[in-house]
Design a protein around this motif. Structure first.
Motif, short mmCIF file in Angstrom:
data_model
loop_
_atom_site.label_atom_id
_atom_site.label_comp_id
_atom_site.label_asym_id
_atom_site.label_seq_id
_atom_site.Cartn_x
_atom_site.Cartn_y
_atom_site.Cartn_z
N ILE A 153 -4.67 28.86 -17.87
CA ILE A 153 -4.76 27.80 -17.48
C ILE A 153 -5.40 27.54 -15.92
CG2 ILE A 153 -3.13 26.04 -15.96
CD1 ILE A 153 -1.17 26.98 -18.68
N VAL A 154 -5.44 28.61 -15.16
CA VAL A 154 -6.12 28.86 -13.99
C VAL A 154 -7.67 28.65 -14.52
CG1 VAL A 154 -7.03 30.35 -12.33
CG2 VAL A 154 -4.58 30.29 -12.90
N ALA A 155 -7.92 29.24 -15.54
CA ALA A 155 -9.42 29.35 -16.04
C ALA A 155 -9.94 27.85 -16.72
CB ALA A 155 -9.57 30.35 -17.00
N LEU A 156 -9.22 27.37 -17.38
CA LEU A 156 -9.36 26.21 -18.49
C LEU A 156 -8.83 24.96 -17.93
CD1 LEU A 156 -9.02 28.12 -21.72
CD2 LEU A 156 -11.21 27.67 -20.36
N GLY A 157 -7.85 25.01 -17.01
CA GLY A 157 -7.23 23.57 -16.79
C GLY A 157 -5.95 23.52 -17.74
N THR A 158 -4.98 22.59 -17.45
CA THR A 158 -3.96 22.38 -18.41
C THR A 158 -4.41 21.24 -19.46
OG1 THR A 158 -2.53 22.55 -16.45
CG2 THR A 158 -1.62 21.78 -18.55
N SER A 159 -4.14 21.44 -20.45
CA SER A 159 -4.54 20.59 -21.52
C SER A 159 -3.82 21.01 -23.06
CB SER A 159 -5.98 20.28 -21.70
OG SER A 159 -6.50 21.30 -22.65
N PHE A 241 3.49 24.45 -17.94
CA PHE A 241 2.08 24.98 -18.26
C PHE A 241 1.46 24.26 -19.54
CE2 PHE A 241 3.47 29.24 -16.67
CZ PHE A 241 3.26 29.01 -15.44
N GLY A 242 2.20 23.61 -20.39
CA GLY A 242 1.96 23.11 -21.67
C GLY A 242 1.71 21.49 -21.55
N ILE A 243 2.30 20.93 -22.27
CA ILE A 243 2.13 19.19 -22.49
C ILE A 243 2.70 18.60 -21.19
CG2 ILE A 243 2.95 17.23 -23.66
CD1 ILE A 243 3.31 19.74 -26.02
N GLN A 244 1.79 17.80 -20.56
CA GLN A 244 1.98 17.16 -19.39
C GLN A 244 2.60 15.70 -19.32
OE1 GLN A 244 1.51 18.70 -16.35
NE2 GLN A 244 0.97 20.48 -17.77
N PRO A 245 3.37 15.36 -18.42
CA PRO A 245 3.87 14.02 -18.48
C PRO A 245 2.82 12.87 -18.56
CG PRO A 245 4.62 15.61 -16.20
CD PRO A 245 3.61 16.20 -17.14
N PRO A 246 2.98 11.95 -18.97
CA PRO A 246 4.60 11.24 -19.25
C PRO A 246 4.98 11.37 -20.67
CG PRO A 246 2.71 9.49 -19.33
CD PRO A 246 2.23 10.88 -19.01
#
Lengths: 296, 679
Positions: A153-159, A241-246
């Motif tokens: 996540i640091v390297a690729l960003g959260t998605s 670290f995973g799926i993001q809101p909302p």
């Protein structure tokens, strides 16, 4: 019926015995009679239907907040109550299956493809390739998924893509190990020697000759991994670290609401937790059934 | 323990019918079998696989698989009706009065318990424990001629050879002093020399014990040597019964007649005619049989045979035959022409020339010489038979030729005058397709995920370099040449019988017009009638295509039928090499002599038998001097232990590696030769 018209020195070849089921037919037949498998399949299908069509039949928009009715306990108009923003928990639980049921299977498929290719290669070539790659895989398996996820996540960003790749790649070594051991048994069989005696390339031997014969263990391992993947996705979402809101994702909902259990607002967490548990149990029942069907 | 009351008949089956439930239908496997074994008698049960032999054995101890049930009749063991026993009485009967020895001793023994533990367990069951049980166990091992029972008791099954394991299994079976001993193919997986040993042991035990024996085997010669009476089972029915000598010398049922003719006998060779076969197939289990079960495959069958089920005719003196025309059974016409045009002797240059081939494996840091200094040559259209016990390097030699295993540096393999690269990968396409193999086990050799069409087309594409229309045409020819038909192409290997699968494997080997085909025990998994058909096919293909075979088999009769030359291997070394007739008729190497003597003969003609003592030594630590000296019955002295004999030419083309001069061998073996070759 007379035997006299057959070629002189040989018995007449028998008609192929088509009455017997094919191996796959045998497996399907045994699955259709397995209570474990059918129960698991029922649970799994329930969530799949929710993921696909839940949006259309839930009573409320899972994202619509209604601050006035925040944190109402389960009642007739909100079966599972509402959360702190007044969103309907029932609708959120139903629709919340969508993200996890996209991410987890895709991660499992990625793990299966990568693991199968890797396992075929190291099992087929053995020797130094196997020694080196197997040690690397073991080292990789020793690192917790969460650490890998943090780094990624640091390297690729959260998605969602990151989650799929992280889980897929951390499960691939496990599948590779299963495939490798199946390939080790297959490569000793004479049909592999026969392929060598036709000067077949390694790719042909691995993917056309050996692969079809190691599908059963791969299938079993894949269904087992799916259960773990669901769990891993929920964990990563819970940790942020995973799926993001909302998104109404289960792990995410638990994460944002679990602080309120102390205040007595249990319904904001319980139903999401039950949903995760039921899905994992369902997939594991399916995996058990598949395993039983192949190993009868 | 009470003394069991010995009835006159140890085993009595009355109208026994057994069915297996398959696909919600009961399918008959045994149909009204009547059979009586008197106390102390040895009874042989023969027939092809699927006839119901093992089902008889399992029914006697009520040990049928879950889907099997006894649908009629009765079984009496020592006069007691087995069907009426409750579970406790049944357990007692199994513990006290009946024992079974199975085909694979490796599977019958518990791999994680020491031999001693497994043996004493049996005595503990009858209340003998501690030292007394150990003593009895030692005594049992002595009884089965295990020379060092105390050390064997300490070992695990995998530390014993196959022959020793089977002895232990027999010791266990005899431990409770049973009145009925059931032997289900007890020597099938063993080498001929070990088989001879085990059969000798059973023969000796018979004289010492009072037990009756039910001996089940597909090997007619073994049964003829072991049994007083014999019953022939076909499609779950007893079709013939009588004294062993009578049944085998004067069979009264066409099935028995045909079965006996399938075997290559009396040194029959491929240029003296094809083997007889049995056309058609055994009726499937549960088939509805109207008339005689064998009618469809019987060239003597008349309308009466197809409609009227023959009763079991009593021919007097204990002879029974289930044939309407039992007087005429031996008139059964041959299904194959008795003579074939003999190939003219060729003087072509050799297709294969092997010089000084070696293969050394590393085993725990020690060199293990699997093949040592092997030199052979072979002409086009000839067959080289490789003979020797397991572990003698036959298969390794074949794999060296094929390039699947790379030989040590130094030796050479020449194919039609051109040197073959040691590794398959460095051989040219032409060389690869020129040397092919038919494996022993078609289940392993044919990819179970692929259809027959895929398997053969791929071989034609890669080996024959064909594609498109020409491939299809050639595929059709190929399929026809091994006598399969188009409808076999669409199916997967598992849908075919063993014989048909082996034909597919043969077709695949012939896809690229090979010069040499290695046949590694191609018929050892097949029934005799199917074996005969496959051997005929191989002989036909050879005479048509001038292909050479390297033929590996433990069945010397089969090797003799197909081979022009024989190489006898022991511990990876050639002991004897020469024309087939010279090697078989002798004078021959003492090892060859012992191998030939170990083969059970159908006509019980052997007079003096030669038995090899002890185990085949480890190739990692071979004996000094002549490697065979530790087991050689004709060892002459110190020279055998110190000096390795050279292969010397006894006659043109016939070499023997022995310190005993040829003339002396001829003298020593002279009386034996006349006995082994009746007119």
């Amino acid at each position: 019926m007379s035997a006299t018209d057959t070629p002189a020195s040989l018995p007449a070849p028998a008609a192929p015995d088509s009455a017997r089921r094919s191996p796959w037919g045998e497996v399907l037949h045994s699955l259709s009679r397995s209570g474990t498998f059918l129960t698991g399949l029922f649970i799994l299908l329930f969530w799949v239907v929710c993921a696909l069509f839940g949006q259309n039949f839930v009573p409320y928009d899972p994202l619509a907040s209604d601050i006035i009715n925040a944190l109402t306990p389960p009642a007739a108009d909100h079966w599972f109550g509402t959360d702190q923003l007044g969103r309907d928990v029932f609708s959120r639980v139903i629709v919340g299956s969508r993200d996890i049921l996209t991410v987890a299977p895709l991660a499992t498929i990625l793990a299966t493809i990568a693991g199968t290719a890797l396992g075929l290669v190291i099992g087929y070539f053995r020797g130094i390739v196997d020694d080196i790659v197997s040690r690397v895989l073991e080292a990789f398996m020793a690192i917790p998924v969460v650490i890998i996820a943090l780094l990624a996540i640091v390297a690729l960003g959260t998605s969602k893509i990151t989650v799929i790749v992280v889980i897929g790649l951390s499960f691939a070594p496990i599948i590779a190990r299963t495939v490798r051991s199946a390939v080790l048994a297959e490569r000793e069989l004479d049909y592999v020697a026969a392929a060598k005696l036709r000067h077949e390339g390694a790719l042909h031997t691995m993917f056309v000759e050996i692969l079809p014969n190691v599908i059963p263990p791969i299938l079993v391992e894949t269904t087992v991994r799916l259960g773990y993947a669901i769990f891993a996705v929920a964990t990563l979402s819970f940790m942020g670290f995973g799926i993001q809101p909302p998104s109404p994702d289960w792990g995410l909902s638990i994460s944002s609401n679990y602080g309120m259990i102390g205040g007595g607002f249990w319904w904001t967490v319980l139903f999401d937790a039950l949903a995760i548990a039921s899905l994992v149990i369902g997939v594991n029942l399916v995996a058990d059934g598949v395993h039983g069907a192949f190993n009868d | 323990m009470t003394e069991p009351s010995h009835a006159a008949n140890s085993l009595e089956l009355k109208d026994l019918s057994v069915a297996y439930r398959v696909g919600r239908r009961n399918r008959a496997v045994l149909r009204n079998v009547n059979l009586t074994i008197k106390a102390g008698e040895a009874y042989g049960l023969v027939g092809e696989s699927g006839c119901g032999k093992s089902t008889v054995a399992l029914s006697v101890v009520r040990y049928l698989p879950r889907n099997g049930s006894i649908t009629g009749g009765s079984i009496a063991l020592d006069g007691k009706d087995v069907m009426k026993l409750d579970s406790e009485a049944l357990r007692r009967a199994r513990a006290d009065s009946v024992s079974m020895v199975y085909q694979d001793p490796g599977k019958a023994l518990n791999p994680s318990l020491r031999i001693g533990r497994q043996l004493t367990e049996i005595f503990e069951l009858s209340g003998i424990t501690g030292q007394a049980a150990t003593d009895k166990a030692t005594a049992m091992l002595n009884r089965v001629r295990i020379s060092d029972p105390v050390s064997v008791m300490q070992r695990y099954p995998h530390q014993l050879s196959g022959g020793m394991q089977q002895r232990v299994a027999i010791a266990m079976a005899l431990a409770n002093d049973p009145s009925m001993l059931i032997l289900d193919e007890p020597t099938t997986g063993l080498d001929a020399t070990v088989e001879a040993e085990v059969l000798d042991l059973i023969g000796q035990l018979r004289r010492e014990l009072s037990a009756s024996i039910l001996f089940i085997s597909h090997n007619l010669a073994v049964v003829s040597n072991m049994c007083d009476r014999v019953g022939v089972l076909y499609a779950g029915m007893l079709v013939e019964e009588g004294w062993t000598k009578d049944v085998f010398n004067d069979p009264r049922h066409p099935y028995t007649v045909a079965l006996l003719r399938c075997l290559p006998r009396g040194g029959q060779r491929k240029d003296q005619g094809r083997l007889d076969t049995i056309p058609g197939f055994l009726p499937g289990i549960g088939a509805n049989i109207v008339g005689c079960a064998f009618a469809d495959r019987c060239a003597l069958a008349t309308e009466r045979c197809r409609t009227e089920p023959p009763p079991l005719y009593d021919l007097g003196d204990g002879r029974l035959s289930r044939c309407h025309y039992h007087d005429n059974a031996q008139a059964l016409p041959r299904t194959t022409p008795a003579d074939v045009p003999a190939a003219p002797p060729k003087h072509a240059p050799p297709v294969l020339q092997v010089e000084g081939l070696n293969k050394t494996y590393a085993s725990h840091g020690h060199p293990l010489r699997a093949v040592k200094d092997v030199s052979v040559s072979l002409r086009p259209g000839e067959t080289l038979g490789l003979v020797g016990e397991s572990g003698s390097g036959k298969t390794t030699f074949a794999r060296l030729l094929l390039g699947l295993v790379a030989p040590d540096d130094g030796g050479s393999i020449e194919l039609e005058g051109k040197k073959l690269a040691p590794r398959l990968a460095s051989r040219t396409e032409d060389q690869v397709k020129a040397v092919q193999i038919v494996f022993q086990n078609p289940d392993s050799a044919l990819n179970r995920s692929h259809s027959i069409r895929h398997i053969l087309s791929r071989a034609l594409k890669r080996l024959g370099g064909l594609s498109g229309k020409t491939l299809d045409t050639r595929l059709e020819e190929l399929v026809r040449s091994v006598r399969l038909t188009d409808r076999h192409l669409a199916v997967k290997p598992r849908q075919l019988s063993g014989g048909l699968k082996q034909r597919v494997a043969i077709a695949r080997a012939f896809a690229g017009d090979p010069r040499i085909v290695v046949c590694d025990e191609p018929t050892s998994a097949l029934d005799v009638s199917v074996q005969a058909a496959i051997l005929n096919l191989l002989a036909d293909l050879q005479s048509r295509q001038d292909v050479s075979y390297i033929f590996i088999s433990h069945d010397l009769g089969v090797v003799r039928y197909l081979s022009d030359k024989i190489a006898v291997l022991y511990l990876g070394r050639i002991m004897e090499f020469g024309p087939s007739e010279a090697v078989f008729s002798g004078p021959h190497h003492p090892y060859t002599e012992a191998l030939l003597s170990a083969v059970p003969k159908l006509d019980r003609t052997e007079s003096s038998r030669i038995r090899l003592d002890g185990e085949i030594p480890s190739a990692a630590n071979p004996p000094t001097g002549c490697v065979f000296h530790t087991r050689c019955p004709r060892k002459i002295g110190a020279i055998c232990e110190t000096q390795e004999p050279q292969l010397t030419e006894a006659q043109p083309g016939h070499t023997i590696g022995c310190h005993i001069p040829y003339a002396e061998l001829a003298r020593l073996q002279a009386p034996k030769i006349t006995a082994a070759e009746p007119a």
